[in-house]
Scaffold this motif. Structure first.
Motif, PDB file in Angstrom:
ATOM      1  N   GLN A  27      58.992  56.471  98.283  1.00  0.00           N
ATOM      2  CA  GLN A  27      57.878  56.141  97.607  1.00  0.00           C
ATOM      3  C   GLN A  27      58.010  54.755  97.665  1.00  0.00           C
ATOM      4  O   GLN A  27      56.972  53.761  96.764  1.00  0.00           O
ATOM      5  CB  GLN A  27      58.248  56.783  96.977  1.00  0.00           C
ATOM      6  N   ALA A  28      59.581  54.272  97.581  1.00  0.00           N
ATOM      7  CA  ALA A  28      59.996  52.714  97.607  1.00  0.00           C
ATOM      8  C   ALA A  28      59.065  51.477  98.170  1.00  0.00           C
ATOM      9  O   ALA A  28      58.342  50.668  98.314  1.00  0.00           O
ATOM     10  CB  ALA A  28      61.041  52.332  97.371  1.00  0.00           C
ATOM     11  N   CYS A  29      58.548  52.422  99.837  1.00  0.00           N
ATOM     12  CA  CYS A  29      57.361  51.364 100.166  1.00  0.00           C
ATOM     13  C   CYS A  29      56.109  51.725  99.506  1.00  0.00           C
ATOM     14  O   CYS A  29      55.642  50.456  99.974  1.00  0.00           O
ATOM     15  CB  CYS A  29      57.476  52.104 101.694  1.00  0.00           C
ATOM     16  N   VAL A  30      56.130  51.876  99.167  1.00  0.00           N
ATOM     17  CA  VAL A  30      54.588  51.981  98.566  1.00  0.00           C
ATOM     18  C   VAL A  30      54.601  51.168  97.441  1.00  0.00           C
ATOM     19  O   VAL A  30      53.738  50.202  96.814  1.00  0.00           O
ATOM     20  CB  VAL A  30      53.711  53.511  97.771  1.00  0.00           C
ATOM     21  N   SER A  31      55.717  51.888  96.331  1.00  0.00           N
ATOM     22  CA  SER A  31      56.094  51.058  95.166  1.00  0.00           C
ATOM     23  C   SER A  31      55.634  49.835  95.157  1.00  0.00           C
ATOM     24  O   SER A  31      55.654  48.510  94.513  1.00  0.00           O
ATOM     25  CB  SER A  31      56.787  51.980  94.242  1.00  0.00           C
ATOM     26  N   ALA A  32      56.404  49.026  96.039  1.00  0.00           N
ATOM     27  CA  ALA A  32      56.718  47.527  96.154  1.00  0.00           C
ATOM     28  C   ALA A  32      55.540  47.206  96.980  1.00  0.00           C
ATOM     29  O   ALA A  32      56.303  45.983  96.361  1.00  0.00           O
ATOM     30  CB  ALA A  32      57.459  47.970  97.848  1.00  0.00           C
ATOM     31  N   THR A  33      54.298  47.815  97.346  1.00  0.00           N
ATOM     32  CA  THR A  33      53.254  46.908  98.045  1.00  0.00           C
ATOM     33  C   THR A  33      52.396  46.683  96.382  1.00  0.00           C
ATOM     34  O   THR A  33      51.518  46.144  97.059  1.00  0.00           O
ATOM     35  CB  THR A  33      52.760  46.345  99.470  1.00  0.00           C
TER      36      THR A  33
END
Length: 70
Positions: A27-33
């Motif tokens: 989920q870090a991928c999605v929250s980073a952007t």
């Protein structure tokens, strides 16, 4: 501790923006952007890379190993 992530943006001649998160998983991928996506407008398409699923696979393996011990 937060992990280092690099976000790569490609802007096509037609104005289409493609982003890629490098060095992140789950989920870090999605929250980073999410902040940039909110500022740019509606997301038309999201293609998740194999790295997105790494956390999920690791958690499942660890859970299965824990359950098999008992």
């Amino acid at each position: 501790m937060s992990e280092y992530q690099k976000i790569e943006y490609l802007i096509g001649k037609d104005g289409k923006i493609t982003e890629k998160v490098i060095g992140g998983s789950g989920q870090a991928c999605v929250s980073a952007t999410s902040g940039v996506e909110a500022a740019l407008g509606e997301v038309e398409n999201r293609e998740l890379l194999p790295e997105y699923y790494e956390d999920t696979v690791t958690e499942s393996v660890e859970e299965n190993q824990y359950q098999s011990q008992f």
